[in-house]
Design an enzyme around this catalytic site. Structure first.
Site, PDB file in Angstrom:
ATOM      1  N   HIS A  97      83.182 -18.998  62.535  1.00  0.00           N
ATOM      2  CA  HIS A  97      82.823 -17.945  63.484  1.00  0.00           C
ATOM      3  C   HIS A  97      82.244 -18.557  64.736  1.00  0.00           C
ATOM      4  CE1 HIS A  97      79.400 -18.536  60.729  1.00  0.00           C
ATOM      5  NE2 HIS A  97      78.608 -18.253  61.744  1.00  0.00           N
ATOM      6  N   ASP A 107      76.465  -9.105  65.959  1.00  0.00           N
ATOM      7  CA  ASP A 107      75.670  -9.785  64.937  1.00  0.00           C
ATOM      8  C   ASP A 107      74.573  -8.850  64.431  1.00  0.00           C
ATOM      9  OD1 ASP A 107      75.133 -13.076  64.269  1.00  0.00           O
ATOM     10  OD2 ASP A 107      73.517 -11.664  63.798  1.00  0.00           O
TER      11      ASP A 107
HETATM   12  P1  DGP Z   1      75.569 -18.804  61.139  1.00  0.00           P
HETATM   13  O1  DGP Z   1      74.118 -19.093  60.972  1.00  0.00           O
HETATM   14  O2  DGP Z   1      76.140 -19.566  62.326  1.00  0.00           O
HETATM   15  O3  DGP Z   1      76.359 -18.971  59.875  1.00  0.00           O
HETATM   16  O4  DGP Z   1      75.629 -17.285  61.568  1.00  0.00           O
HETATM   17  C1  DGP Z   1      75.906 -16.223  60.701  1.00  0.00           C
HETATM   18  C2  DGP Z   1      75.574 -14.966  61.443  1.00  0.00           C
HETATM   19  O5  DGP Z   1      76.133 -13.894  60.750  1.00  0.00           O
HETATM   20  C3  DGP Z   1      74.072 -14.681  61.561  1.00  0.00           C
HETATM   21  O6  DGP Z   1      73.707 -14.690  62.941  1.00  0.00           O
HETATM   22  C4  DGP Z   1      73.894 -13.295  60.972  1.00  0.00           C
HETATM   23  C5  DGP Z   1      75.304 -12.762  60.898  1.00  0.00           C
HETATM   24  N1  DGP Z   1      75.566 -11.912  59.749  1.00  0.00           N
HETATM   25  C6  DGP Z   1      75.398 -12.249  58.429  1.00  0.00           C
HETATM   26  N2  DGP Z   1      75.764 -11.209  57.637  1.00  0.00           N
HETATM   27  C7  DGP Z   1      76.196 -10.224  58.481  1.00  0.00           C
HETATM   28  C8  DGP Z   1      76.702  -8.910  58.259  1.00  0.00           C
HETATM   29  O7  DGP Z   1      76.859  -8.418  57.136  1.00  0.00           O
HETATM   30  N3  DGP Z   1      77.016  -8.184  59.377  1.00  0.00           N
HETATM   31  C9  DGP Z   1      76.880  -8.694  60.647  1.00  0.00           C
HETATM   32  N4  DGP Z   1      77.209  -7.903  61.660  1.00  0.00           N
HETATM   33  N5  DGP Z   1      76.408  -9.928  60.884  1.00  0.00           N
HETATM   34  C10 DGP Z   1      76.071 -10.683  59.804  1.00  0.00           C
END
Ligand code: DGP
Length: 118
Positions: A104, A34
């Protein structure tokens, strides 16, 4: 063949159009760290095909979701999380705070999260 949504950030990560720190990959799912970790270990596990959230799970994709949970257990072993434990969370929709509309599962570990969920 995966069904991608061309506007979805996680579909772009799966296709390699946006870089990510990969932890695990197989034919059906992809796992990466994340970008905004909420625990010392914070991994996201996603199906390679676009499913919006848990609200879209049905008989047609239930086997895929089961497969993702076997991948989660593999990742937990690979990352050495099984002794101390880990938490798996999937936010679905607005009240749950879902920010990326691609199913996810968060794997969180590496600190004592206590017994309180929210
Ligand atoms: P949620 O709030 O459950 O929809 O979690 C989405 C998660 O995705 C959040 O913890 C941050 C992560 N995230 C968003 N954009 C990106 C990205 O471009 N790369 C990565 N590695 N994580 C991301």
């Amino acid at each position: 063949m995966p069904n991608y949504d061309e506007n979805c950030i996680f579909c772009k990560i799966i296709k390699g159009e946006i870089p990510s720190n990969k932890v695990y990959e197989d034919d059906l799912c992809y796992a990466f760290r994340d970008i905004n970790p909420q625990a010392p270990t914070h991994i996201l596990v996603v199906p390679k095909t676009h499913i919006t959230s848990c609200a879209e799970i049905d008989d047609s994709n239930a086997a895929l979701v089961g497969h993702i949970f076997t991948a989660i257990a593999k990742i937990a072993r690979q990352e050495g999380l099984t002794e101390r434990g880990f938490r798996v969370i999937s936010n679905s929709g607005k009240d749950a705070g879902q920010t990326v509309p691609h199913l996810h599962f968060h794997i969180l570990a590496g600190k004592d999260m206590g017994e309180v969920l929210v």
